[in-house]
Scaffold this active site. Sequence first.
Site, PDB file in Angstrom:
ATOM      1  N   SER A  32      36.148 -22.450  15.246  1.00 32.99           N
ATOM      2  CA  SER A  32      36.545 -22.418  16.662  1.00 32.99           C
ATOM      3  C   SER A  32      37.632 -21.403  16.999  1.00 32.99           C
ATOM      4  O   SER A  32      37.951 -21.210  18.170  1.00 32.99           O
ATOM      5  CB  SER A  32      36.993 -23.816  17.114  1.00 32.99           C
ATOM      6  OG  SER A  32      38.145 -24.233  16.413  1.00 32.99           O
ATOM      7  N   LYS A  50      43.134 -29.801  22.014  1.00 30.69           N
ATOM      8  CA  LYS A  50      43.627 -28.433  21.956  1.00 30.69           C
ATOM      9  C   LYS A  50      44.372 -28.052  23.233  1.00 30.69           C
ATOM     10  O   LYS A  50      45.321 -27.260  23.199  1.00 30.69           O
ATOM     11  CB  LYS A  50      42.467 -27.470  21.699  1.00 30.69           C
ATOM     12  CG  LYS A  50      41.822 -27.698  20.331  1.00 30.69           C
ATOM     13  CD  LYS A  50      40.629 -26.798  20.092  1.00 30.69           C
ATOM     14  CE  LYS A  50      40.025 -27.066  18.713  1.00 30.69           C
ATOM     15  NZ  LYS A  50      38.886 -26.187  18.403  1.00 30.69           N
TER      16      LYS A  50
END
Length: 345
Positions: A245, A290
């Site tokens: 990611s 996140k």
Amino acid sequence: MRQQKRRVGFRAIAYLFTLVVILYVTVFMNTPYIVYQPGSASEVAPMIKVQNADKDEKGTFMMTTVSASYANVALLIASLFNSYSEVVLKETRLGDKTEQEYAAEQVYYMNSSQSFAVQAAYHAANVPYEDVVDYLYVFSVPDTDNQGQFQPGDKIISVQGKHIADPETLSALLSTSKIGDQVAVVLQRGGKEIKEQVTLVEVKDKDTAAVKPGLGVVIGAVQKVKPKVAGKDVSFVDTNVGGPSAGLMFTMEIYNQLTPGDLSKGHRIAGTGTIDADGNVGAIGGVKHKIVAADREKAEVFFVPVKNYDEAKARADKIGTDMKLVPVSTLNDALEYMEKLPVTP
């Protein structure tokens, strides 16, 4: 008097035993759960080395992570009082893999994302390049006879003294031997070189089901990207983070160092998203965690894959962040946004 002392002694032993049991249950006993929480938002510049880089960068590009902990009872109890914690069953993360196999897979995905990031940045910066196989990587060791010699995460450096370019080359090399023969294998594990004499085992060709000799491991090829012009090499330091990611943020930092000027324009830019060689940005997991990590590090902009935008927006609204969420589907979307962003005073 003696009886009273015995009672006190027995009581002390009972208390001590109870304390040990409680300590074991709360701290050391495994549970079938994983606790996800916001991880870190870390600058990617220190993780990347670009030859002859343009170091004019007053801002920063940050990759974001999710903290995933295999939970003991104490952590499960603590998660009840943490609004950012998410408790899930291990099997939703691991599937049919062991913890070691899953960790090895994530390292492979990180290595692949770095290769893709270099390709995408080279493409955007008009740097010609070529792909070469760097090494073969062990995902799992299904054959029990060889589990003492291989571990998930091993790098296969050579077989019979030869550097193996890809799984097909390995298969062709081993085809000249018989099941039960031994071959010399050089591995790299934890930065150390290991030499093994491996007995070839019976494996089945996935296409033809024909029996042939093999190492008894599941492997994949790790690519290395090489520029066709001198002075543009890109390499990475160990990030101690797995998964694909960080691809988008790696790409933006590499592009910034390959090209003149400061793409960051003095801003704190965070984000997430996979990347492929053509610069397409893919969805990821854990974006709600996140977002929190990026906000804690005072990010001003957060690049998020289009498919993750709704989840990211919901968490951003919940925590009341001033961070600007920018949905992107390609590297070019992110670069165009940065080009229009004013330089920070």
